[in-house]
Scaffold this motif. Sequence first.
Motif, PDB file in Angstrom:
ATOM      1  N   GLU A 228     -42.047 -26.030   4.097  1.00 52.44           N
ATOM      2  CA  GLU A 228     -42.342 -25.861   4.747  1.00 52.44           C
ATOM      3  C   GLU A 228     -41.354 -27.117   5.796  1.00 52.44           C
ATOM      4  N   LEU A 231     -38.027 -25.593   6.585  1.00 51.37           N
ATOM      5  CA  LEU A 231     -37.436 -24.873   6.771  1.00 51.37           C
ATOM      6  C   LEU A 231     -37.491 -25.459   8.795  1.00 51.37           C
ATOM      7  N   LEU A 232     -38.066 -26.320   8.987  1.00 54.47           N
ATOM      8  CA  LEU A 232     -38.640 -26.760   9.915  1.00 54.47           C
ATOM      9  C   LEU A 232     -37.340 -27.752  10.216  1.00 54.47           C
ATOM     10  N   LEU A 235     -34.519 -25.157  11.311  1.00 59.72           N
ATOM     11  CA  LEU A 235     -34.566 -24.477  12.499  1.00 59.72           C
ATOM     12  C   LEU A 235     -34.332 -25.385  13.648  1.00 59.72           C
ATOM     13  N   HIS A 245     -40.072 -24.629  20.556  1.00 60.24           N
ATOM     14  CA  HIS A 245     -41.176 -23.532  19.215  1.00 60.24           C
ATOM     15  C   HIS A 245     -42.925 -24.681  19.196  1.00 60.24           C
ATOM     16  N   LYS A 281     -48.959 -21.986  12.611  1.00 61.70           N
ATOM     17  CA  LYS A 281     -47.618 -22.361  11.691  1.00 61.70           C
ATOM     18  C   LYS A 281     -47.031 -21.621  11.399  1.00 61.70           C
ATOM     19  N   THR A 282     -47.803 -20.193  10.404  1.00 63.51           N
ATOM     20  CA  THR A 282     -47.038 -19.305   9.771  1.00 63.51           C
ATOM     21  C   THR A 282     -46.903 -18.038  10.691  1.00 63.51           C
ATOM     22  N   PHE A 285     -43.188 -19.176  12.339  1.00 66.42           N
ATOM     23  CA  PHE A 285     -42.121 -19.419  11.270  1.00 66.42           C
ATOM     24  C   PHE A 285     -41.743 -17.846  11.181  1.00 66.42           C
ATOM     25  N   SER A 286     -42.872 -16.666  11.355  1.00 66.12           N
ATOM     26  CA  SER A 286     -42.320 -15.198  10.832  1.00 66.12           C
ATOM     27  C   SER A 286     -41.833 -14.820  12.156  1.00 66.12           C
ATOM     28  N   LEU A 289     -38.379 -16.484  12.714  1.00 66.23           N
ATOM     29  CA  LEU A 289     -36.890 -16.069  11.277  1.00 66.23           C
ATOM     30  C   LEU A 289     -37.015 -14.037  12.228  1.00 66.23           C
ATOM     31  N   LEU A 324     -46.094 -17.264   3.731  1.00 66.74           N
ATOM     32  CA  LEU A 324     -44.539 -17.370   4.291  1.00 66.74           C
ATOM     33  C   LEU A 324     -43.818 -17.585   2.950  1.00 66.74           C
TER      34      LEU A 324
END
Length: 391
Positions: A228, A231-232, A235, A245, A281-282, A285-286, A289, A324
């Motif tokens: 995670e 991924l952050l 992003l 975000h 948070k999920t 993220f979704s 993306l 995720l």
Amino acid sequence: LESFYARQLRLSPHVLGHSKAHVGRVVAELVRAAKAQGLQPGPLTLSLRGDFVRIGSAYEQHKVRSPDCFDILVPLRLPPHLEPQPRWADGPGPCGAFVCGLRARAGWPRRYRPFAEGFCVELQGRSHLSSGLVLRWFQGHLQRCLGAVRYRLQERCRISLSACPGHPPTLRIVPCSDYVCCHISMAVRLIPAIPLGDAVYLTALPPEGPQATPAPEALWGLNASRQEQRLLSWLKEQAPASSCHLKCLQILKGLRDLRGQGLEEPFCSQWGRVLSSYVLKTALFSLLLQGPLEAWDERFLVERLEDLVLYLRDCLRKQVLMHLFLGNASLPEAVVLPRFLKEAAPVNLLAAFDGPTLDLAAFQLINTWIQAPHVIRMYSNPRYLRPLPTP
């Protein structure tokens, strides 16, 4: 919303930085002492790897209100020649639970019998690592090391360790007034973790709800916090420099907490579980993306926050929000996952809740957004604010 964020949610970078640094120093001392204690001669047992992994909102730049709670993974080391073998749990348990088998190169029945008797449970005729037994050993091991660490740190702070059955131990830190400029008492949840490679870990499943029974001892949960964080970071590189975000996530967490002040039990507890920070948070993220990331510029804050609320409402109505990382083949290449996660069956994070609960949560969520100014004015009053539970 801007005033609500600035006055009640936004953390001072100075205070957060000092708190994280102080937590890091104290945890490093405790882990070092616990690792040294584990190196003393004795029967086959677990030991600490010697490092720790900072996880959670305080280290992902979306913590709200006060930097007084932190989560730390403490990786454990299995005895030599023993390797963890995670697989999906077949029996009853939370969706996405694992059992941790053990593979030994040779001589498992005789050579590792002391370890099996201390840390394993029988499942389908084979020994599996018990999350409950590991958690109890970890709590006792840290408690035994606390005295020496407390003496070394007495000029900096006062520390104590507390634990509830089925939960990781919590390290409580009270800084000495002449050592730290930010006099905040902190609670640090120390979570024992079994490394699986590629910065993925197994951790004990928490009990579902305050009065729930602990999860079955053979079951483990997956922790992919490092993925995670990667991924952050990705992003952050791809989105505009002024992306909102994380601010959207913080405001939504703040609105969720305020609305919870006005709800009655039993739905009040369900509200916090359905819209847990991990679920929020999920969902973020979704949505991110799906792109385009340019649309998350700061000047579109209200529009993107509304998109997030509507996306969550639709997930609640459909009773589906997928994990995720488990079975998701469309993640960016920057996020490296072990093969068994890529090939895993997808997991629905809302599967544990019944339809009426999710429908009511969807209604309250959209109602909270529509009435956000009223909710902020009413429940920000000190007489309405209830202390949030310690994690």
